[in-house]
Design an enzyme around this catalytic site. Structure first.
Site, PDB file in Angstrom:
ATOM      1  N   ALA A  11       0.841  -1.201   0.000  1.00  0.00           N
ATOM      2  CA  ALA A  11       0.000   0.000   0.000  1.00  0.00           C
ATOM      3  C   ALA A  11       0.876   1.251   0.000  1.00  0.00           C
ATOM      4  O   ALA A  11       1.983   1.260   0.545  1.00  0.00           O
ATOM      5  CB  ALA A  11      -0.919  -0.013   1.219  1.00  0.00           C
ATOM      6  N   ARG A  64       0.892   3.853   1.615  1.00  0.00           N
ATOM      7  CA  ARG A  64       1.280   4.439   2.906  1.00  0.00           C
ATOM      8  C   ARG A  64       2.493   3.729   3.511  1.00  0.00           C
ATOM      9  O   ARG A  64       3.061   4.209   4.497  1.00  0.00           O
ATOM     10  CB  ARG A  64       0.104   4.375   3.876  1.00  0.00           C
ATOM     11  CG  ARG A  64      -0.399   2.971   4.176  1.00  0.00           C
ATOM     12  CD  ARG A  64      -1.646   3.017   5.057  1.00  0.00           C
ATOM     13  NE  ARG A  64      -2.177   1.694   5.337  1.00  0.00           N
ATOM     14  CZ  ARG A  64      -3.008   1.039   4.532  1.00  0.00           C
ATOM     15  NH1 ARG A  64      -3.385   1.599   3.398  1.00  0.00           N
ATOM     16  NH2 ARG A  64      -3.459  -0.156   4.863  1.00  0.00           N
ATOM     17  N   TYR A  65       2.886   2.588   2.911  1.00  0.00           N
ATOM     18  CA  TYR A  65       4.023   1.840   3.437  1.00  0.00           C
ATOM     19  C   TYR A  65       5.279   1.977   2.579  1.00  0.00           C
ATOM     20  O   TYR A  65       6.310   1.398   2.913  1.00  0.00           O
ATOM     21  CB  TYR A  65       3.674   0.350   3.557  1.00  0.00           C
ATOM     22  CG  TYR A  65       2.522   0.071   4.484  1.00  0.00           C
ATOM     23  CD1 TYR A  65       2.524   0.536   5.800  1.00  0.00           C
ATOM     24  CD2 TYR A  65       1.425  -0.662   4.051  1.00  0.00           C
ATOM     25  CE1 TYR A  65       1.463   0.280   6.648  1.00  0.00           C
ATOM     26  CE2 TYR A  65       0.358  -0.924   4.892  1.00  0.00           C
ATOM     27  CZ  TYR A  65       0.383  -0.451   6.187  1.00  0.00           C
ATOM     28  OH  TYR A  65      -0.662  -0.701   7.031  1.00  0.00           O
ATOM     29  N   THR A  66       5.198   2.671   1.474  1.00  0.00           N
ATOM     30  CA  THR A  66       6.346   2.788   0.573  1.00  0.00           C
ATOM     31  C   THR A  66       6.743   4.249   0.405  1.00  0.00           C
ATOM     32  O   THR A  66       5.955   5.157   0.664  1.00  0.00           O
ATOM     33  CB  THR A  66       6.030   2.188  -0.808  1.00  0.00           C
ATOM     34  OG1 THR A  66       4.926   2.907  -1.398  1.00  0.00           O
ATOM     35  CG2 THR A  66       5.670   0.720  -0.708  1.00  0.00           C
TER      36      THR A  66
END
Length: 713
Positions: A125, A127-129
């Protein structure tokens, strides 16, 4: 009772006097044009789709450059959709993830986190990268601050965006593209960036370079996922016209009973291949598969292991995988891109390179004009300072003696013969800085500005000077691709033969690379995917296997024949007279004469049996001939420097599966036969100088001329 319907009074400004058909046709056309020009089709100049261009522009504007701290992907994509791209954020993150994927030929974005490593991977997602521009990505935006490309208002008019990026390398050819719009579709394969940069320099120097030279510089595609291009069919057509079909094959190695898949054709996902294999096993089309396991991980990459059952050959499983799954497929290249008017059209590889060079010329021209404007303005100001410096005390006195700025400006203009712009610049300087002006520094700056002015003026007015600058910059940009990750990954196996053909319904059939035709010796084939046998028939592969089919006139699909590198010949043995045998000739100069009775007839699904045992050093069957001792028949064998006629009677009849006997000793400098055929004894091009020899005697040295058998006298 009569029902009435109250219709509210309509605003005449909101009523369209137009038929529904015309209305919907108009808006469908509007949407179609929009999807073509603003979403799916890339530009031929910078090679980017609008969404990709806006993403890179936003990252450049946010200073997400190599070496700087990356930014969370969700923040980057939100900024793009909020400021530049009037579409959903999910599609923007998908485009960003693709540009950061490991299988991308040139990674434009340096992604931090779980981005795709193999085709079919789903990124984590947003928001994690995190992401930032890679070094090649920064080379696409480096000249944005030099006013090198046109800028236009964004969809809401609050920002401006570039119509193209000042790309320093051709993105479209290096990374390829796939896009589908209304009535148009593009499918551009990736290419090796080193080869593309070399072709750019060559075409810059020689715009009328031949197609042969271009095909040598760019021999074929080069995908980041590896794989191989099989054969040469369609490649030249694609490079010269922009449209062509060629076969792409994944990489499968055999280790014992295991077939290990390590590379996939472009656009083929790992789960697609695995699902297809499972379906084939369940349907019984691949009965020799015992197990399949996916050992893919982020460290070692793709690794799918297919294990053969006991009693089955892993090589045969490999051939079936290539024939029945997307591991071998046809790539239909279509180089569609937008021209300068944002109209889609087809381009050849040469056209795309010339469009990129046209962009580079425009970038060099516009940035030179912008810099020339700056240099001209600075030269003018420095010239005013040098006049002031001739009597700095008088200038200070004029400024101190003036009550207003206008009075000081007029006083400086009259005293030093300068214009208002120069006078305003002098007035903008602090007095202490004005009094410390160094004439030597001013003179050095003036000389430097004069030299730069002359250079820039030459670039603006002289296309040849711009060409030299473009060439120099291409050399510098090519240094970005010196790392081992830019070595060629896709193997161009021009000598290989495609083994399968995919139909629209997903079915696949074997392909015979040569169009065999029926003649008086029983060699035959059918170009529509079927072998039409009459009586009993042989099918001989280059690896020595043979198939003996049954049935009177029974057709069988080529898909039912186990795949081999190539089919050497197809012989109708059932119609041969008594006393005929099959002679299998190998490239290393051996021959095996087989009695048809030694092979039991097989059904259409049979796997074939061993025909002749081949040498390990690249040996293969080059001819399958029906022979007889009658009528003085002989075998004419031809090498590079020699030929030999061997009577059939001198060739012993052996059992199938043997290595055969040597019948063509090679002269010095030879190690392989080129061809073999049936010949009337003693005739080569009408010459009786070539006599039948015993099998073990040396061959006769020839000139290398045409030595095909001549008609009987």
């Amino acid at each position: 009772m009569t029902a009435t319907l109250d219709v509210p009074e309509q605003n005449p400004d909101l009523v369209l006097d137009q038929s529904a058909d015309d209305y919907w046709n108009h808006y469908q056309l509007t949407f179609a044009l929009y999807s073509v020009s603003d979403r799916a089709i890339p530009s031929a100049y910078d090679g980017l789709k609008p969404g990709q261009r806006r993403l890179l522009y936003q990252m450049h504007d946010s200073k997400l450059l190599p070496g700087n701290k990356p930014q969370k992907s969700s923040k980057v994509c939100s900024a793009v959709t909020g400021n530049l791209h009037p579409h959903g954020g999910a599609s923007m993150y998908g485009a960003a993830a693709l540009m950061a994927a490991d299988f991308q030929r040139v990674k434009v974005i340096d992604g931090q986190g779980a981005f795709p490593r193999i085709q079919g991977d789903i990124p984590a997602a947003d928001r994690y990268t995190e992401m930032r521009l890679s070094a090649p990505g920064a080379a696409l935006t480096a000249e944005l601050n030099d006013h090198a490309v046109p800028m236009v208002p964004t969809f809401d008019g609050e920002w401006v965006e570039p119509t193209v990026l000042p790309a320093q390398w051709p993105v479209l050819l290096c990374n390829g593209a796939v896009g589908i719009a209304e009535g148009w579709a593009t499918k551009v394969p990736a290419h090796n960036p080193r080869e593309v940069m070399a072709a750019c320099r060559a075409l810059l120097k020689t715009p009328n370079m031949t197609d042969d030279r271009l095909c040598k510089l760019i021999p074929g595609p080069d995908w980041g996922s590896g794989a191989s291009v099989v054969g040469t069919a369609g490649l030249r057509e694609y490079i010269t016209t922009g449209r062509g079909h060629f076969t792409v094959r994944g990489t499968i190695s055999v280790e014992g009973k295991n077939c290990i898949i390590t590379e996939l054709p472009p656009g083929v996902a790992s789960n697609t291949v695995q699902d297809r294999i499972r379906a084939l096993v369940e349907s019984g089309e691949m009965s020799g598969v015992a197990d399949m396991s996916d050992l893919t991980d982020r460290r070692n990459g793709l690794r799918i292991v297919v294990t053969a059952k006991r009693g089955h050959n892993a090589e045969q499983i490999r051939d079936q995988l290539l024939a029945l799954t997307p591991l071998e497929s046809t790539f239909a290249a279509s180089l569609v891109a937008l021209d300068e008017n944002r109209v889609p059209r087809w381009w050849s590889v040469r056209d795309l390179i010339m469009a990129f060079l046209q962009l580079r010329d425009s970038v060099v021209l516009h940035r030179s004009e912008y810099r020339l404007e700056k240099v001209t303005a600075r030269r003018h100001l420095v010239a005013g300072l040098m006049k002031i410096h001739l009597d700095i005390d008088a200038a200070v006195a004029v400024i101190r003696g003036s009550e207003t700025v206008d009075e000081a400006r007029k006083g400086l203009q009259e005293r030093f013969k300068i214009d208002a712009e120069q006078a305003d610049y002098v007035l903008s300087l602090q007095l202490r800085r004005l009094t410390k002006l160094d004439v030597i520094e001013l003179q050095a700056e003036a000389e430097k500005l004069d030299a730069e002015f002359a250079e820039l003026n030459d670039l603006v007015t002289n296309p040849e000077s711009r060409r030299k600058v473009i060439d120099k910059e291409l050399v510098e940009t090519a240094k970005l691709f010196k790392g081992p990750e830019y070595d060629r990954r896709t193997v161009l196996d021009f000598d290989a033969t495609p083994v399968s053909r995919g139909d629209e319904d997903g079915s696949r059939e074997r392909k015979v690379n040569t169009a065999w035709r029926l003649d008086d010796r029983g060699v035959f084939s059918d170009s529509h995917g079927e072998l039409l046998t009459s009586g009993l028939g042989w099918a001989v592969w280059s690896d020595g296997r043979i198939k003996f089919t049954t049935g009177n006139g029974l057709p069988f699909k080529i898909r039912d024949i186990p795949v081999a590198p190539d089919i050497t010949g197809l012989v109708r043995s059932g119609v041969l007279p008594e006393g005929y045998h099959l002679a299998l000739v190998t490239r290393r100069g051996k021959i095996l004469r087989v009695d048809p009775a030694s092979v039991n007839p097989q059904g259409v699904a049979g796997n074939g049996v061993a025909g002749v045992k081949l040498a390990a050093d690249g040996d293969e069957v080059i001819a399958a001939l029906p022979v007889s001792c009658a009528n003085g028949e002989a075998i004419l064998s031809i090498a590079e420097k020699s030929w030999k006629v061997t009577e059939v009677a001198d060739i012993p009849v052996k059992g199938r599966g043997g290595a055969g006997v040597a019948f063509h000793p090679f002269v010095k400098g030879e190690d392989a036969l080129l061809a073999a055929s049936i010949s009337k004894t003693g005739y080569v091009r009408g010459k009786r100088a070539v006599r039948p020899e015993n099998r073990a005697k040396a061959s006769i040295k020839g000139s290398g001329a045409d030595v095909t058998p001549a008609p009987a006298e």
